[in-house]
Write a protein that holds these residues in place. Structure first.
Motif, PDB file in Angstrom:
ATOM      1  N   ILE A 110      24.841   9.851  30.653  1.00 48.60           N
ATOM      2  CA  ILE A 110      23.742   9.192  31.366  1.00 48.60           C
ATOM      3  C   ILE A 110      22.895  10.259  32.053  1.00 48.60           C
ATOM      4  O   ILE A 110      23.410  11.065  32.835  1.00 48.60           O
ATOM      5  N   ILE A 111      21.612  10.263  31.743  1.00 45.43           N
ATOM      6  CA  ILE A 111      20.653  11.178  32.368  1.00 45.43           C
ATOM      7  C   ILE A 111      19.619  10.306  33.073  1.00 45.43           C
ATOM      8  O   ILE A 111      18.851   9.591  32.428  1.00 45.43           O
ATOM      9  N   GLU A 112      19.590  10.370  34.391  1.00 39.14           N
ATOM     10  CA  GLU A 112      18.673   9.510  35.138  1.00 39.14           C
ATOM     11  C   GLU A 112      17.261  10.111  35.218  1.00 39.14           C
ATOM     12  O   GLU A 112      16.998  11.178  34.657  1.00 39.14           O
ATOM     13  N   ASP A 113      16.369   9.437  35.959  1.00 39.90           N
ATOM     14  CA  ASP A 113      14.952   9.791  35.996  1.00 39.90           C
ATOM     15  C   ASP A 113      14.719  11.182  36.603  1.00 39.90           C
ATOM     16  O   ASP A 113      15.478  11.655  37.455  1.00 39.90           O
ATOM     17  N   ASN A 114      13.620  11.821  36.123  1.00 41.51           N
ATOM     18  CA  ASN A 114      13.105  13.064  36.718  1.00 41.51           C
ATOM     19  C   ASN A 114      14.129  14.205  36.686  1.00 41.51           C
ATOM     20  O   ASN A 114      14.271  14.972  37.633  1.00 41.51           O
ATOM     21  N   VAL A 115      14.834  14.315  35.577  1.00 36.89           N
ATOM     22  CA  VAL A 115      15.834  15.374  35.396  1.00 36.89           C
ATOM     23  C   VAL A 115      15.309  16.402  34.406  1.00 36.89           C
ATOM     24  O   VAL A 115      14.618  16.064  33.443  1.00 36.89           O
ATOM     25  N   LYS A 142      13.442   8.026  32.751  1.00 35.95           N
ATOM     26  CA  LYS A 142      12.015   8.317  32.680  1.00 35.95           C
ATOM     27  C   LYS A 142      11.724   9.738  33.163  1.00 35.95           C
ATOM     28  O   LYS A 142      12.421  10.276  34.021  1.00 35.95           O
ATOM     29  N   ASN A 143      10.659  10.313  32.593  1.00 38.93           N
ATOM     30  CA  ASN A 143      10.154  11.611  33.039  1.00 38.93           C
ATOM     31  C   ASN A 143      11.241  12.691  33.000  1.00 38.93           C
ATOM     32  O   ASN A 143      11.371  13.507  33.898  1.00 38.93           O
ATOM     33  N   VAL A 144      12.028  12.666  31.945  1.00 43.63           N
ATOM     34  CA  VAL A 144      13.100  13.652  31.752  1.00 43.63           C
ATOM     35  C   VAL A 144      12.626  14.703  30.755  1.00 43.63           C
ATOM     36  O   VAL A 144      11.924  14.389  29.796  1.00 43.63           O
ATOM     37  N   ASN A 155      30.827  14.007  26.852  1.00 41.46           N
ATOM     38  CA  ASN A 155      31.000  12.550  26.851  1.00 41.46           C
ATOM     39  C   ASN A 155      31.213  12.001  28.254  1.00 41.46           C
ATOM     40  O   ASN A 155      32.050  12.492  29.008  1.00 41.46           O
ATOM     41  N   GLY A 156      30.466  10.959  28.589  1.00 41.14           N
ATOM     42  CA  GLY A 156      30.665  10.267  29.848  1.00 41.14           C
ATOM     43  C   GLY A 156      30.150  10.985  31.079  1.00 41.14           C
ATOM     44  O   GLY A 156      30.286  10.473  32.196  1.00 41.14           O
ATOM     45  N   ALA A 157      29.548  12.154  30.916  1.00 40.03           N
ATOM     46  CA  ALA A 157      29.015  12.883  32.075  1.00 40.03           C
ATOM     47  C   ALA A 157      27.731  12.216  32.564  1.00 40.03           C
ATOM     48  O   ALA A 157      27.011  11.568  31.795  1.00 40.03           O
ATOM     49  N   ARG A 158      27.434  12.413  33.864  1.00 42.23           N
ATOM     50  CA  ARG A 158      26.258  11.781  34.461  1.00 42.23           C
ATOM     51  C   ARG A 158      25.442  12.832  35.208  1.00 42.23           C
ATOM     52  O   ARG A 158      25.990  13.623  35.980  1.00 42.23           O
ATOM     53  N   VAL A 159      24.143  12.828  34.952  1.00 43.50           N
ATOM     54  CA  VAL A 159      23.221  13.683  35.704  1.00 43.50           C
ATOM     55  C   VAL A 159      22.271  12.737  36.431  1.00 43.50           C
ATOM     56  O   VAL A 159      21.463  12.036  35.802  1.00 43.50           O
ATOM     57  N   LEU A 160      22.378  12.692  37.744  1.00 39.94           N
ATOM     58  CA  LEU A 160      21.630  11.718  38.532  1.00 39.94           C
ATOM     59  C   LEU A 160      20.217  12.207  38.826  1.00 39.94           C
ATOM     60  O   LEU A 160      19.835  13.328  38.472  1.00 39.94           O
ATOM     61  N   GLN A 161      19.432  11.395  39.474  1.00 41.15           N
ATOM     62  CA  GLN A 161      17.994  11.620  39.642  1.00 41.15           C
ATOM     63  C   GLN A 161      17.651  12.991  40.222  1.00 41.15           C
ATOM     64  O   GLN A 161      18.355  13.530  41.068  1.00 41.15           O
ATOM     65  N   SER A 164      31.479  19.229  31.664  1.00 40.87           N
ATOM     66  CA  SER A 164      32.567  18.735  30.833  1.00 40.87           C
ATOM     67  C   SER A 164      32.734  17.222  31.000  1.00 40.87           C
ATOM     68  O   SER A 164      31.972  16.570  31.718  1.00 40.87           O
ATOM     69  N   PHE A 165      33.729  16.670  30.369  1.00 42.27           N
ATOM     70  CA  PHE A 165      33.915  15.222  30.266  1.00 42.27           C
ATOM     71  C   PHE A 165      33.956  14.536  31.632  1.00 42.27           C
ATOM     72  O   PHE A 165      34.670  14.961  32.544  1.00 42.27           O
ATOM     73  N   ASN A 166      33.133  13.469  31.745  1.00 35.11           N
ATOM     74  CA  ASN A 166      33.162  12.570  32.910  1.00 35.11           C
ATOM     75  C   ASN A 166      32.832  13.252  34.236  1.00 35.11           C
ATOM     76  O   ASN A 166      33.191  12.755  35.298  1.00 35.11           O
ATOM     77  N   THR A 167      32.140  14.373  34.180  1.00 36.83           N
ATOM     78  CA  THR A 167      31.665  15.000  35.418  1.00 36.83           C
ATOM     79  C   THR A 167      30.391  14.304  35.872  1.00 36.83           C
ATOM     80  O   THR A 167      29.767  13.546  35.122  1.00 36.83           O
ATOM     81  N   SER A 168      29.992  14.596  37.102  1.00 37.30           N
ATOM     82  CA  SER A 168      28.792  13.972  37.653  1.00 37.30           C
ATOM     83  C   SER A 168      28.083  14.973  38.561  1.00 37.30           C
ATOM     84  O   SER A 168      28.736  15.698  39.321  1.00 37.30           O
ATOM     85  N   VAL A 169      26.745  15.014  38.455  1.00 41.15           N
ATOM     86  CA  VAL A 169      25.938  15.923  39.267  1.00 41.15           C
ATOM     87  C   VAL A 169      24.775  15.147  39.868  1.00 41.15           C
ATOM     88  O   VAL A 169      24.069  14.420  39.160  1.00 41.15           O
ATOM     89  N   GLY A 170      24.578  15.316  41.191  1.00 41.80           N
ATOM     90  CA  GLY A 170      23.387  14.753  41.799  1.00 41.80           C
ATOM     91  C   GLY A 170      23.662  13.697  42.860  1.00 41.80           C
ATOM     92  O   GLY A 170      24.802  13.424  43.207  1.00 41.80           O
ATOM     93  N   PRO A 171      22.542  13.149  43.341  1.00 44.22           N
ATOM     94  CA  PRO A 171      21.145  13.409  42.955  1.00 44.22           C
ATOM     95  C   PRO A 171      20.579  14.663  43.630  1.00 44.22           C
ATOM     96  O   PRO A 171      21.121  15.162  44.600  1.00 44.22           O
ATOM     97  N   GLY A 172      19.441  15.115  43.089  1.00 50.93           N
ATOM     98  CA  GLY A 172      18.686  16.198  43.707  1.00 50.93           C
ATOM     99  C   GLY A 172      19.361  17.544  43.733  1.00 50.93           C
ATOM    100  O   GLY A 172      19.101  18.355  44.623  1.00 50.93           O
ATOM    101  N   VAL A 173      20.209  17.864  42.719  1.00 49.50           N
ATOM    102  CA  VAL A 173      20.937  19.135  42.702  1.00 49.50           C
ATOM    103  C   VAL A 173      20.271  20.112  41.743  1.00 49.50           C
ATOM    104  O   VAL A 173      19.883  19.746  40.632  1.00 49.50           O
TER     105      VAL A 173
END
Length: 680
Positions: free
Chosen positions: A372-377, A358-360, A386-392, A403-412
């Motif tokens: 996956i892109i979480e809320d308020n991004v 939501k609110n992306v 592919n498979g990367a995640r951006v948290l709230q 790049s593949f399967n990386t992850s950032v967040g939350p609040g970064v």
């Protein structure tokens, strides 16, 4: 039974050009560079998605379309992934993979020579090519030259594109000298560090007319004779096709071989050779420059189900869009993706099975499968693999690569042009001018910052200054017009603001014409002038005409509304709407766009639009009776609407009685035809 309209006969398929069984194709899948690093440390460039379709599909489909029956792909880096993909695809058995460990194009071609698989003239391209050009005439000219001169060993194809063209990487700086009468290449330089050039006086003396050009893009499309391979075999130090082979031929005092050129204009050819050109070519595909290699034709990759909406939106089946989200122009959404409330997506490509919260806000970005892109991004002009995640509550600034399967967040707040990867340099190996540095990725972050000297010249979302000032070469404008008139595209690249301005001005022209009862030809002439001023499509002109005419009938309901629409469509169908159907096959596409424009009109959040929605099937019959749409366009629209999001699908259900009537009438008409034939 109501009288049936006479069906238009379909054009016979033009088919492929005449095929020479000896004409083969060779694709160099490896780029022998690191311009897509760190992504290409984990996957080959030729399998990266362009509008959610592997890049190699564009190259293979084009080669097949120009009559190449036997295709070889030379694989080096990630060769197993490429071979597995080919073996599991529709190309299995038709395309052969050559696997060999090589460090350069020269080594690759020497290995191909040793295999003795090339029997005659062959088409040599890179595995990152997107094109729709026809080569039959170029091939014929190459053969004719070969008959007269066996030293004519190559014809290289160049694309007219000024130095600031969007599909030119910052490393492309081609300067050529060409014999004006024969097209023979006399001088070639592609070194961006070179600020001056020197040409031997013998070139000027021996060639009365020499053209020096700095407005050509080298697409790495070459028609070669087998001698090209033998020359690489004889010159073991040649590694690069241009720096060593081409320049070696042109500057040798011993070799008498000749290279010729063919310059294309009005056709599309570009390489996805760096992040900047990845962005440019992706947008060109959305804008339909390489037609017919566009998403909604659904033949580039098995299982795709794209439908094309107005303003360059392509949506696959089983997409779940919240009623409160906004999908803006030039956006693609892949099958199975979910978009949450109050999310805005602008000029972006969303892969398959992505989850957007939501609110992306996503602008000018490429979100690959299963991300996956979480809320308020907020994500701006970036690639999320592919498979990367951006948290709230993350802010992914301009030009980042996750790049593949990386992850950032939350609040970064990720700094601009960061390249995040989970790739680790194997122990005992070294990467020149590469560092993997720790970076703050948040509590659940995963990855390191890939820092390279090359980064500063390979940035996503960076444009030439001249592009920001919207200065466009006049000859390129003419070329775009040429493509447009040939019916190769139905949507041209324009900024969102230009689209809004066009729609407002078109609305005013048509509405004033109706109000003043102006002559039909005057309204059409003004609308046509506006179309060219904004480089707009026939389809958008038709949609604006239909929507404005419908708007003029607002304020009525029931029979009064139906009568008003019948009257105004009868008056303006032949004299205005049909004048903008476009040439050839574009007419049918325009009619489908008109139907989607009608749906869009009914969906607008205005009270009076409900009256149009209630009468949707009856108004659809008015469109049919007045030849604004036909049976084929209605049936094709119905197929698209069945797979569309729920707010669009409801209009298919409303139209179902009329669609059933059309299909039943067609069956009865066919039965009558059969009976007549039997009587005869």
């Amino acid at each position: 039974m109501p009288p049936q309209k006479e069906k238009k006969k379909k054009k016979e398929d033009e088919g492929f050009p005449e095929i020479n069984e000896q004409f083969q194709g060779l694709i160099l899948a490896d780029s022998f560079d690191s311009k897509f690093a760190p992504i290409t440390k984990e996957a080959p460039r030729c399998l990266l998605p362009v509008i959610n379709i592997p890049l190699i599909e564009y190259t293979l489909e084009w080669m097949a379309s120009v009559g190449v029956l036997e295709i070889f792909i030379f694989c080096n880096s990630h060769h197993k992934m490429i071979k597995d993909y080919i073996d599991e695809s529709r190309w299995s058995g038709r395309v052969k993979c050559i696997i060999f460990n090589s460090l350069s194009a020269g080594e690759a071609l020497r290995h191909v020579y040793d295999l003795s698989i090339i029997k005659g003239d062959f088409l040599l391209v890179s595995g990152d090519l997107v094109s729709n050009m026809k080569i039959d005439q170029v091939l014929e000219a190459h053969k004719e030259r070969r008959k007269k001169d066996k030293n004519a060993i190559m014809t290289t194809i160049l694309k007219k594109a000024p130095p600031t063209h969007r599909t030119r990487s910052f490393q492309d700086d081609v300067m050529v000298a060409i014999d004006k009468s024969s097209g023979r290449l006399l001088y070639f330089d592609n070194d961006p560090k070179t600020r001056t050039f020197q040409v031997e006086m013998d070139i000027i003396k021996n060639h009365p007319e020499v053209t020096f050009r700095y407005d050509l893009l080298d697409c790495r499309i070459d028609i070669c004779s087998p001698e090209v391979l033998s020359l690489f075999a004889d010159n073991y130090d040649w590694e690069d096709l241009r720096k060593d082979f081409v320049i070696g031929i042109l500057t040798s005092e011993l070799l008498t071989d000749a290279i010729y050129t063919h310059v294309i204009s009005g056709e599309y050819a570009a390489r996805v050779k760096c992040l900047r050109t990845y962005e440019a070519v992706s947008m060109d595909v959305i804008h339909r420059w390489p037609y017919p290699f566009v998403p909604d034709n659904n033949f580039l990759s098995a299982g795709t189900s794209y439908t094309h909406r107005r303003n360059g939106r392509y949506i696959e089946k089983d997409v779940k869009l919240s009623g409160k989200c906004e999908i803006h122009s030039d956006t693609v959404i892949g099958e199975g993706s979910i978009i949450g409330d109050d999310t805005h997506i602008y000029s972006s490509v969303i892969g398959r099975r992505c989850k957007i919260g939501k609110n992306v806000v996503i602008k000018g970005s490429f979100i690959w499968d299963d991300a996956i892109i979480e809320d308020n991004v907020v994500i701006e002009t970036s690639i999320v693999c592919n498979g990367a995640r951006v948290l709230q509550k993350c802010n992914i600034q301009r030009g980042c690569v996750l790049s593949f399967n990386t992850s950032v967040g939350p609040g970064v707040n990720l700094p601009a042009h960061s390249k995040i990867t989970t790739y680790e340099i194997p122990e005992g190996e070294e990467e020149d001018e590469i560092e993997l540095k720790p970076i703050n990725l948040g509590k659940y972050g995963n990855g390191k910052d890939w820092v390279s000297e090359f980064n500063k010249n390979n940035l996503l979302g960076v444009e030439y200054k001249i592009s920001d000032e919207k200065e466009i070469d006049e000859e390129i404008k003419q070329e775009y017009d040429l493509i447009f008139h040939r019916g190769l595209v139905d949507a041209l690249p324009s900024a969102g603001k230009d689209q809004e301005n066009f729609e407002k001005e078109a609305h005013d022209i048509i509405l004033n014409g109706i109000t003043d009862d102006a002559a039909f030809e005057n309204i059409a002439m003004e609308l046509n002038a506006l179309k060219f001023a904004y480089n707009e499509s026939f389809a958008n002109c038709c949609v604006m005409a239909v929507q404005t005419l419908l708007e003029h009938c607002s304020g009525k309901s029931g029979v009064a509304l139906l009568t008003a629409v019948q009257s105004i469509m009868s008056k303006y169908s032949t004299n205005l709407i049909q004048k903008f159907f476009g040439p050839g096959e574009e007419e049918e596409e325009t009619k489908i766009e008109v139907l989607w424009g009608f749906v869009e009109f009914c969906q607008e959040d205005k009270k009076e639009r409900e009256e149009f929605k209630k009468l949707f099937p009856k108004l659809l019959q008015v469109f049919y009776d007045e030849d604004i749409v036909d049976e084929e366009s209605i049936l094709e629209w119905s197929k698209q609407a069945q797979k569309a999001e729920k707010k669009d699908e409801q209009f298919y259900k409303l139209a179902l009685p009329f669609i059933d009537w059309l299909q039943q009438a067609e069956e009865e008409s066919e039965e009558d035809d059969d009976e007549e034939e039997e009587d005869e």
